[in-house]
Motif scaffolding. Structure first.
Motif, PDB file in Angstrom:
ATOM      1  N   GLN A  37      -1.087   7.496  -0.262  1.00  0.00           N
ATOM      2  CA  GLN A  37      -0.076   8.452  -0.492  1.00  0.00           C
ATOM      3  C   GLN A  37      -0.074   9.476   0.532  1.00  0.00           C
ATOM      4  O   GLN A  37       0.932   9.869   1.176  1.00  0.00           O
ATOM      5  CB  GLN A  37       0.086   8.751  -1.917  1.00  0.00           C
ATOM      6  CG  GLN A  37       0.616   7.427  -2.636  1.00  0.00           C
ATOM      7  CD  GLN A  37       0.498   7.735  -4.172  1.00  0.00           C
ATOM      8  OE1 GLN A  37      -0.007   8.934  -4.545  1.00  0.00           O
ATOM      9  NE2 GLN A  37       1.024   6.984  -5.011  1.00  0.00           N
ATOM     10  N   SER A  38      -1.109  10.396   0.500  1.00  0.00           N
ATOM     11  CA  SER A  38      -1.264  11.415   1.266  1.00  0.00           C
ATOM     12  C   SER A  38      -1.452  11.360   2.746  1.00  0.00           C
ATOM     13  O   SER A  38      -1.553  12.337   3.506  1.00  0.00           O
ATOM     14  CB  SER A  38      -2.183  12.417   0.663  1.00  0.00           C
ATOM     15  OG  SER A  38      -3.509  11.960   0.697  1.00  0.00           O
ATOM     16  N   THR A  40       0.216  10.241   5.135  1.00  0.00           N
ATOM     17  CA  THR A  40       1.203  10.720   6.131  1.00  0.00           C
ATOM     18  C   THR A  40       0.952  12.100   6.522  1.00  0.00           C
ATOM     19  O   THR A  40       1.319  12.617   7.617  1.00  0.00           O
ATOM     20  CB  THR A  40       2.552  10.745   5.474  1.00  0.00           C
ATOM     21  OG1 THR A  40       2.614  11.200   4.067  1.00  0.00           O
ATOM     22  CG2 THR A  40       3.133   9.228   5.230  1.00  0.00           C
ATOM     23  N   ASN A  41       0.213  12.831   5.607  1.00  0.00           N
ATOM     24  CA  ASN A  41      -0.057  14.294   5.944  1.00  0.00           C
ATOM     25  C   ASN A  41      -1.456  14.389   6.665  1.00  0.00           C
ATOM     26  O   ASN A  41      -1.720  15.286   7.116  1.00  0.00           O
ATOM     27  CB  ASN A  41      -0.208  15.119   4.725  1.00  0.00           C
ATOM     28  CG  ASN A  41       0.938  15.558   4.115  1.00  0.00           C
ATOM     29  OD1 ASN A  41       2.313  15.153   4.370  1.00  0.00           O
ATOM     30  ND2 ASN A  41       1.080  16.416   3.009  1.00  0.00           N
ATOM     31  N   SER A 140      -2.066  16.076  -2.986  1.00  0.00           N
ATOM     32  CA  SER A 140      -2.137  16.252  -1.687  1.00  0.00           C
ATOM     33  C   SER A 140      -2.718  17.403  -1.042  1.00  0.00           C
ATOM     34  O   SER A 140      -2.998  17.457   0.088  1.00  0.00           O
ATOM     35  CB  SER A 140      -0.616  16.684  -1.474  1.00  0.00           C
ATOM     36  OG  SER A 140      -0.287  17.700  -2.261  1.00  0.00           O
TER      37      SER A 140
HETATM   38  C1  LIG Z   1       2.223  16.587   2.260  1.00  0.00           C
HETATM   39  O1  LIG Z   1       1.902  18.101   2.113  1.00  0.00           O
HETATM   40  C2  LIG Z   1       2.963  18.492   1.338  1.00  0.00           C
HETATM   41  C3  LIG Z   1       2.504  20.294   1.506  1.00  0.00           C
HETATM   42  O2  LIG Z   1       1.279  20.095   0.999  1.00  0.00           O
HETATM   43  C4  LIG Z   1       3.260  18.231   0.077  1.00  0.00           C
HETATM   44  O3  LIG Z   1       4.067  18.963  -0.853  1.00  0.00           O
HETATM   45  C5  LIG Z   1       3.398  16.756  -0.095  1.00  0.00           C
HETATM   46  O4  LIG Z   1       3.392  16.232  -1.347  1.00  0.00           O
HETATM   47  C6  LIG Z   1       2.413  16.065   0.973  1.00  0.00           C
HETATM   48  N1  LIG Z   1       2.877  14.638   1.025  1.00  0.00           N
HETATM   49  C7  LIG Z   1       2.031  13.599   0.498  1.00  0.00           C
HETATM   50  C8  LIG Z   1       2.739  12.356   0.767  1.00  0.00           C
HETATM   51  O5  LIG Z   1       1.058  13.796  -0.062  1.00  0.00           O
END
Ligand SMILES: *[C@@H]1O[C@H](CO)[C@@H](O)[C@H](O)[C@H]1NC(C)=O
Ligand SMILES: *[C@@H]1O[C@H](CO)[C@@H](O)[C@H](O)[C@H]1NC(C)=O
Length: 301
Positions: A37-38, A40-41, A140
């Motif tokens: 999930q994360s 993408t970041n 995240s």
């Molecule tokens: C990406 O980072 C932002 C800022 O930290 C956060 O709010 C968001 O949930 C993150 N996205 C994912 C898909 O984890």
């Protein structure tokens, strides 16, 4: 008081794993989902590939202080191995220091360090020294190594998180110490070989944590593996069942806020074993401040 994740784990454990009731697994099944999930970041993902859904297996010892326990750190010496023929599998040997409060899994604060083999993550089959942190149950915030802000490396560090460990000169023993330094309140990581001349690698500032600002309440030492559903579990440790030929964890100690190691009392009664898949792996106490762990894997269960 059961965590949803723990229920999943307990259901997954067909054998009577001696999991302590409030124990969570820092690398539980949701972690890979969250890593995806994360991704993408770019925070939880080390490389281009995404980890598919799969099976997490572990064999480790946990401190038995309970959620009210107050711990400032831990240490251990791990022997390090190369592991061959991995594709999407991954194998970790590590110590983690964590704070887990109530049954809100999403607030978990964890720091960890150890060695791992994961071609998916590093795009090589080498054995890497790694670190990770999370302050929100692997959502995240947080990441491996230096893939995000958080861990602060210091000058003249003996190693950098993510580095390849050179096994060419034979068996390597790395010592990892993590403790909350009472001087600055940050969580420091020290590293050395054969529990000798431990030197600061860097620190996780207290400001990045939520419930681990003051102390931890759980420390775990052992092995963890991941394989995709239907893919045989990889070797853990050096691939041998616990015994004189297997991987070991030595100098297993708690650490105080001055950075001094002290004996886990009672030894080994102050530790609880968790073995998720007994057909793949094991972990057994051997002598003072030491245990054997690992196994061949090879199961799809
Ligand atoms: C990406 O980072 C932002 C800022 O930290 C956060 O709010 C968001 O949930 C993150 N996205 C994912 C898909 O984890
Ligand atoms: C690693 O530790 C083991 C057990 O103490 C020892 O026998 C071995 O010589 C050590 N290896 C190195 C390279 O120092």
């Amino acid at each position: 008081m059961f965590l949803p994740q723990l229920l999943v784990l307990l259901i997954a454990f067909s054998s009577q794993a001696s999991a302590i009731p409030w124990l969570y697994d820092a690398h539980d099944e949701n972690v890979n989902q969250r890593r995806q999930q994360s991704s993408t970041n770019g925070s939880w993902l080390l490389s281009k590939d995404s980890l598919g859904s799969g099976v997490d297996r572990l064999a480790l010892f946990s401190s038995m202080k309970g959620s009210q326990g107050v711990l400032f750190g831990g240490m251990a010496t791990f022997d390090v191995y190369g592991l061959q023929n991995f594709n999407t599998q991954a194998s970790y040997s590590y110590m983690c220091v964590a704070n887990h409060q109530g049954d809100d899994y999403s607030t978990e604060n964890v720091v960890a360090a150890g060695w791992m083999v994961s071609p998916t993550s590093y795009v090589d089959s080498e054995t890497h020294f790694y670190t990770l942190w999370t302050a929100d149950g692997y959502k995240s915030g947080g990441c491996y190594n230096l893939d995000c802000d958080g861990f602060v490396p210091v000058q003249n560090a003996p190693i950098t998180p993510g580095d390849t460990l050179d096994l060419a000169k034979g068996k390597l023993n790395i010592t990892i110490k993590i403790f909350k330094n009472k001087v600055d309140g940050d969580w420091w990581l020290y590293f050395g070989y054969n529990n000798h001349k431990l030197t600061a690698v860097g620190y996780w500032p207290k400001s990045i944590f939520t419930n681990m600002v003051d102390h931890a309440n759980l420390i775990q030492w052992g092995g963890y593996t991941f394989s995709e559903t239907g893919v045989a579990s990889p070797a853990m440790g050096n691939g041998h069942w616990p015994g004189i030929d297997s991987a070991s964890v030595r100098d297993v100690r708690f650490v105080d806020d001055s950075g001094s190691g002290y004996k886990i009392d009672p030894w080994p009664g102050g530790l609880g074993a968790s073995i998720s898949h007994k057909e793949s792996y094991g972990a057994t106490i051997s002598g003072d401040e030491m245990f054997y762990y690992g196994g061949p894997g090879g199961c799809t269960k």
